[in-house]
Motif scaffolding. Structure first.
Motif, PDB file in Angstrom:
ATOM      1  N   THR A 227       4.648   7.955  -0.778  1.00  0.00           N
ATOM      2  CA  THR A 227       5.450   6.795  -0.378  1.00  0.00           C
ATOM      3  C   THR A 227       4.579   5.558  -0.121  1.00  0.00           C
ATOM      4  N   LEU A 228       3.271   5.660  -0.345  1.00  0.00           N
ATOM      5  CA  LEU A 228       2.356   4.582   0.014  1.00  0.00           C
ATOM      6  C   LEU A 228       1.660   4.014  -1.214  1.00  0.00           C
ATOM      7  N   ASN A 229       1.422   2.711  -1.196  1.00  0.00           N
ATOM      8  CA  ASN A 229       0.705   2.075  -2.303  1.00  0.00           C
ATOM      9  C   ASN A 229      -0.688   2.662  -2.483  1.00  0.00           C
ATOM     10  N   LEU A 230      -1.366   2.922  -1.352  1.00  0.00           N
ATOM     11  CA  LEU A 230      -2.746   3.393  -1.456  1.00  0.00           C
ATOM     12  C   LEU A 230      -2.809   4.763  -2.115  1.00  0.00           C
ATOM     13  N   LEU A 231      -1.840   5.627  -1.861  1.00  0.00           N
ATOM     14  CA  LEU A 231      -1.834   6.942  -2.498  1.00  0.00           C
ATOM     15  C   LEU A 231      -1.458   6.824  -3.967  1.00  0.00           C
ATOM     16  N   ARG A 232      -0.506   5.973  -4.286  1.00  0.00           N
ATOM     17  CA  ARG A 232      -0.124   5.764  -5.683  1.00  0.00           C
ATOM     18  C   ARG A 232      -1.304   5.240  -6.492  1.00  0.00           C
ATOM     19  N   ALA A 233      -2.023   4.244  -5.944  1.00  0.00           N
ATOM     20  CA  ALA A 233      -3.165   3.671  -6.643  1.00  0.00           C
ATOM     21  C   ALA A 233      -4.280   4.708  -6.827  1.00  0.00           C
ATOM     22  N   GLN A 234      -4.498   5.536  -5.810  1.00  0.00           N
ATOM     23  CA  GLN A 234      -5.534   6.561  -5.898  1.00  0.00           C
ATOM     24  C   GLN A 234      -5.205   7.572  -7.001  1.00  0.00           C
ATOM     25  N   THR A 235      -3.936   7.970  -7.085  1.00  0.00           N
ATOM     26  CA  THR A 235      -3.519   8.923  -8.114  1.00  0.00           C
ATOM     27  C   THR A 235      -3.576   8.295  -9.493  1.00  0.00           C
ATOM     28  N   GLN A 236      -3.138   7.038  -9.615  1.00  0.00           N
ATOM     29  CA  GLN A 236      -3.190   6.345 -10.900  1.00  0.00           C
ATOM     30  C   GLN A 236      -4.621   6.281 -11.421  1.00  0.00           C
TER      31      GLN A 236
END
Length: 981
Positions: A227-236
């Motif tokens: 649900t967080l931008n930082l986790l999405r960016a890390q996974t991307q």
């Protein structure tokens, strides 16, 4: 030994030839390859190979390449050249025979590549239609084509061992083979759940699944990344770097136009490279629909980008003629209503029929936000994210859903009858604990037989890694200062190790996490406190050095001496002192030793972006650091935040993970609270311990029931919820509105130790239970007998001195049915099993054993006789930990026929085919000891009669199944025990 280039080239060619087919005669293959490799003839014999192996070390490139291939063969599923199970000596023997190796050569290879001891993944699932292994196992094996092959080849650079890579290969196969065949004319929507450990590399597994799925034909991959931008960016970034590759990212653009142009790994060319676009190499391109900085955006251009091209317009997209020429689309999106609504809206606009698109949906942290928490009612609306997921699954009939989580309880409690929801109806896969991983068990001494007084830094995880935090008041910073001191000292140890063999920059990151609250205002106050602690610490002066010296001498030196695993340790503090100043400069040289991470800003600005720079900092955070986001280099954790359920608590355990080179330096400073019947505060350390026990019990149950019987599964995922246990009533597995749909009726346990825990606390119930057991105590022998179990190796024996008697099965059952419990439902499945084996007479009687103490001082009078009494505390109110000693349980197991002969006449005289065994313990809790009277009597309201039992190993019940279930209406009642029961 430096291997000759010709020898390495020859063996590389030999293994390349065999990896695509099967192991064949080595000598023939070497001679064949030597004809086309210049200068290789002199190495094309087994004598040269054997001599090279004899001189090589484990890290030698020749040994490494053979080890990697051996593990590929060892782990292979149903290979045509061997019917032996994977990872067995029998499989390896078949392998040596296929290679026609001399026994001496085989022995040398065995030394360099021993048979793997890693456990296999455990799968609970329904029957499925095989397709993945019926095709060519790797439709795109070549490095220029196959995404899995490229991904696999990139893992060694991330310090993956060949064994771990082979294990990942098998685990991802288990997932992909249970998805629907993307080329099938009949659409089927498989749903599954992969259960890993917190911070254990689940991303690597789903990256491998994505790679294999794209190779197999899936053309739209949607990754839901928290649900967080930082986790999405890390996974991307992770997927772009290790799977998508440089050419798919650039698509003809200049290097500086990439969204990673400022990323050190991009600049150093550490992103995967193909040489050309995969489509120019007869492969499949991946079109990114999201970037590192941008989530999915609803644009007209985006809609066109979602259109799938068809080489044969008259055929559906899933036809192989179209599918294996169409590019794949990949998007990594937040679990955000607005984002997912845009995606659903755009998909409805594209011209490609949605029913033709093979889709893979990966749901990372699938127990967060994805679950529908609305109580099931006919007219109830779903929660927002769950509704978006339901829309996707409804409109994409070929969509496959795979959830990933370390805390699966919410997922398995979803109503399985809801066809539009995400219940893992097809499979549930439990990943094995990875090698080198530090998890919850590594910070606890669960069921340790070592007395606390004898525990050392070597034999006790708690003593080595855990430090209590007890604060006098909220202004007390002394525990916090000790934790910061340890962080600085560990930093100096890392600098020392870099200077003594590991090399400069080996430890790119070094972090400390402080987690006291999820509130932003609290973080501001905490920042002020930690800042004051840092600037008052005097790390460059005598006061600070004196504290660090004392901490080194009383803590670090002692722990590292036992647990450094060969990494360098300074002999004295004076040897370490020159490295303190460089360590302090790395942490606070920029005058910013502390970072607050309670929003995306810290990552977006690069302040807390582990991908963009080396970070040696203290991190203060809450929810943003409690889900999925990896805190790299985490060495010291200061944790005082409470949680309302087991899932939330485990996700906060950011100190779990891989700690290569500094495992001995890891410290957990954790809050401790008073606990007891009148105090509902939870001791955080013991809460984690109870949660660890729940997790282990869940995995053990899955492993037991994974074995099929006559080709049929013992349980399906719909029957998994009752396997979830709860050791701490105040800390349920997940929130109550996620726990419904089934109940365990009977738990069969032939030859297995069972120990009930939910004993009553009410005075009337305790008195009733003492009265119920009193006839048994009256019947026990007044003298003790020594029973023994001598292990077959002759090296060890277990002894038990006990009062004993024998009860008929009906008498014992009647007694148990009369007992009272704090939580009756916990013992009910065991009781139902005991009823069934008593009725069918697979148990005829029970040996009752009341173990004696090593001293006669601790006695309790029950009726006319005195017996040993035991002191146990309910550390997990109202549940006890383990009561019976392990060596006592061994005797009971033998008497029930669960172990081979004991070689002891007393034990054997009590062992018959249909007899069970019971260990009986009168327990006085520590707070009641003062009420013990001089004549060794006590008010029965302050005595707990506890017991554990082993049913006869022959008492398997009416059939060979282990569990029996009944179904309850969804939402009508909870599956696990309420804390108030």
């Amino acid at each position: 030994m430096i291997q000759a280039p010709g020898r390495l080239a020859l063996h590389r060619a030999v293994l390349g030839e065999m990896s695509g087919t099967a192991p064949t005669g080595l000598l023939r293959s070497m001679r064949y390859q030597a004809e086309v490799i210049p200068g290789a003839n002199e190495y094309a014999n087994e004598e040269d190979f054997r001599e090279a192996l004899l001189m090589a070390g484990r890290a030698d490139p020749l040994v490494a390449m053979w080890r990697a291939q051996f593990y590929q063969w060892d782990f292979a599923v149903d290979p045509p050249w061997s019917d032996a199970r994977p990872r067995t000596e029998q499989r390896r023997a078949h392998l040596y025979a296929r290679l026609a190796l001399d026994p001496a050569t085989a022995k040398l290879l065995e030394a360099g590549a021993p048979v793997s001891t890693l456990p296999e993944p455990v799968v609970i699932g329904t029957k499925f239609e095989p397709w993945y292994h019926l095709r060519e196992r790797r439709p795109s094996r070549h490095s220029r084509e196959g995404y899995w092959n490229n991904y696999r080849l990139a893992l060694p650079a991330r310090h993956w061992s060949p064994e771990a890579i082979a294990d990942l290969d098998i685990a991802t196969d288990h997932v992909v083979e249970r998805l629907a065949d993307p080329t099938s004319e009949i659409a089927y929507q498989a749903k599954g759940l992969v259960v890993g450990y917190v911070q254990s590399g689940k991303t690597a597994n789903f990256a491998g699944v994505i790679a294999k799925s794209i190779d197999a034909g899936y053309r739209l991959v949607i990754v839901l990344s928290g649900t967080l931008n930082l986790l999405r960016a890390q996974t991307q970034r992770r997927l772009d770097m290790e799977l998508v590759g440089r050419e798919n990212i650039l698509r003809g653009a200049a290097d500086h136009e990439s969204d990673y142009s400022d990323d050190p790994a991009w600049i150093q060319r550490r992103f995967l490279e193909f040489g050309e676009l995969p489509s120019l190499l007869e492969g499949i391109d991946i079109h990114r629909m999201t970037t590192r900085d941008n989530d999915y955006r609803s644009l007209q251009q985006g809609i066109y980008a979602l259109e799938f091209e068809k080489r044969e317009p008259s055929l559906p997209l899933y036809d192989p003629a179209n599918l294996h020429r169409a590019a794949a689309r990949l998007m990594v999106v937040k679990k955000n209503k607005s984002v997912l609504t845009k995606l659903v809206k755009d998909l409805r606009k594209i011209k490609t029929p949605l029913a033709e698109i093979p889709v893979l949906i990966i749901d990372d942290e699938s127990d967060e936000a994805s679950i529908n928490t609305t109580r099931p009612k006919a007219d109830a609306e779903r929660t927002a994210i769950n509704q978006c997921l339901s829309d996707l699954l409804t409109m994409l009939p070929r969509a496959q859903y795979v959830g990933y989580t370390a805390t699966p309880y919410a997922n398995v409690f979803i109503d399985p009858s809801d066809a539009a929801d995400i219940f893992p109806r097809d499979f549930l896969l439990s990943l094995a604990r990875p090698t080198g991983y530090m998890g919850a068990a590594d910070f606890h001494d669960i069921d340790s037989d070592i007395p606390e007084a004898e525990r050392t830094y070597r034999n006790s995880n708690e003593k080595a890694h855990v430090r209590d935090v007890v604060v006098a008041d909220e202004d007390d910073t002394e525990p916090l200062r000790k934790a910061v001191d340890m962080f600085v000292l560990a930093a100096a140890m890392k600098v020392y190790r870099e200077a003594n063999g590991l090399g400069d920059g080996y430890f790119q990151h070094h972090t400390m996490l402080i987690h006291e609250s999820g509130w932003v205002d609290d973080h501001r106050h905490l920042l002020a406190r930690v800042t004051q602690v840092w600037w008052d610490a005097d790390y460059s002066g005598p006061t600070g050095h004196a504290r660090l010296r004392d901490l080194f001498d009383t803590d670090v030196a002692l722990v590292s001496a036992e647990r450094a695993e060969g990494y360098p340790v300074p002999a004295t503090f004076d040897d370490l002192r020159p490295h303190i100043s460089p360590a302090v400069i790395r942490i606070g040289g920029d005058q910013k030793p502390i970072i607050v991470v309670n929003g995306d800003t810290a990552v977006e600005t690069g302040e807390a972006d582990f991908d963009k720079r080396a970070i040696w900092k203290i991190l203060i955070g809450g929810q943003k650091l409690s889900r999925g986001f990896t805190v790299e280099g985490l060495t010291v954790s200061y944790f005082r935040r409470r949680a309302t359920n087991m899932s939330a608590l485990m996700q906060m355990g950011r100190w779990f993970g891989f700690r290569r080179g500094y495992r001995d330096l890891v410290r957990l400073y954790i809050g401790r609270e008073e606990t007891g019947p009148r105090n509902r505060d939870i001791d955080l350390y013991h809460a984690f311990e109870a949660t660890c026990q729940d997790e282990d019990a869940f995995r053990e149950e899955l492993e037991q029931y994974a074995e099929t019987i006559d080709g049929e599964p013992q349980v399906t995922p719909a029957q998994v919820p009752p396997l979830v246990s709860q050791h701490l009533p105040l800390l349920p597995p997940t929130s109550k509105n996620k726990m419904y749909n089934a109940r365990l009726v009977e738990l069969r346990s032939p030859g297995r130790w069972r120990e009930p825990t939910a004993y009553p606390t009410a005075a009337a119930d305790l008195r009733h239970n003492v009265a119920t057991w009193q006839p048994v105590f009256d019947q026990l022998s007044t003298t003790t007998t020594e029973f023994a179990y001598h292990f077959p190796d002759g090296q060890q024996s277990h002894l038990l001195r006990a009062h004993h008697t024998t009860l008929s099965a009906p008498t014992f059952l009647a007694l148990l049915e009369n007992l009272r419990w704090r939580a009756p439902r916990q013992f009910a499945p065991d009781l139902e099993y005991l009823r069934s084996i008593t009725a069918d007479r697979t148990v005829t009687d029970w040996t009752i054993l009341a173990p004696a103490r090593t001293t006669n001082d601790d006695r309790i009078r029950l009726g006319a006789h005195t017996f040993p009494r035991w002191h146990r505390a309910r550390r997990r109110d109202p549940l006890f930990g383990a009561i019976a000693y392990n060596w006592h349980r061994t005797i009971a197991l033998r008497m029930a026929g669960a172990l081979p002969t004991s070689a002891d006449p007393h034990t054997e005289s009590h062992t018959t085919p249909h007899r069970g065994a019971v260990l009986l313990h009168p327990v006085i809790e520590p707070h009641n000891l003062s009420d013990l009277r001089p004549d060794n009597t006590i008010d029965p309201a302050k005595l707990v009669i506890t017991f554990g039992f082993v049913a006869p190993s022959t008492a398997i019940g009416r059939d060979s199944r282990t569990v029996r279930f009944t179904t309850v209406d969804a939402g009508s009642e909870n599956v696990v025990v309420d804390s108030e029961e």
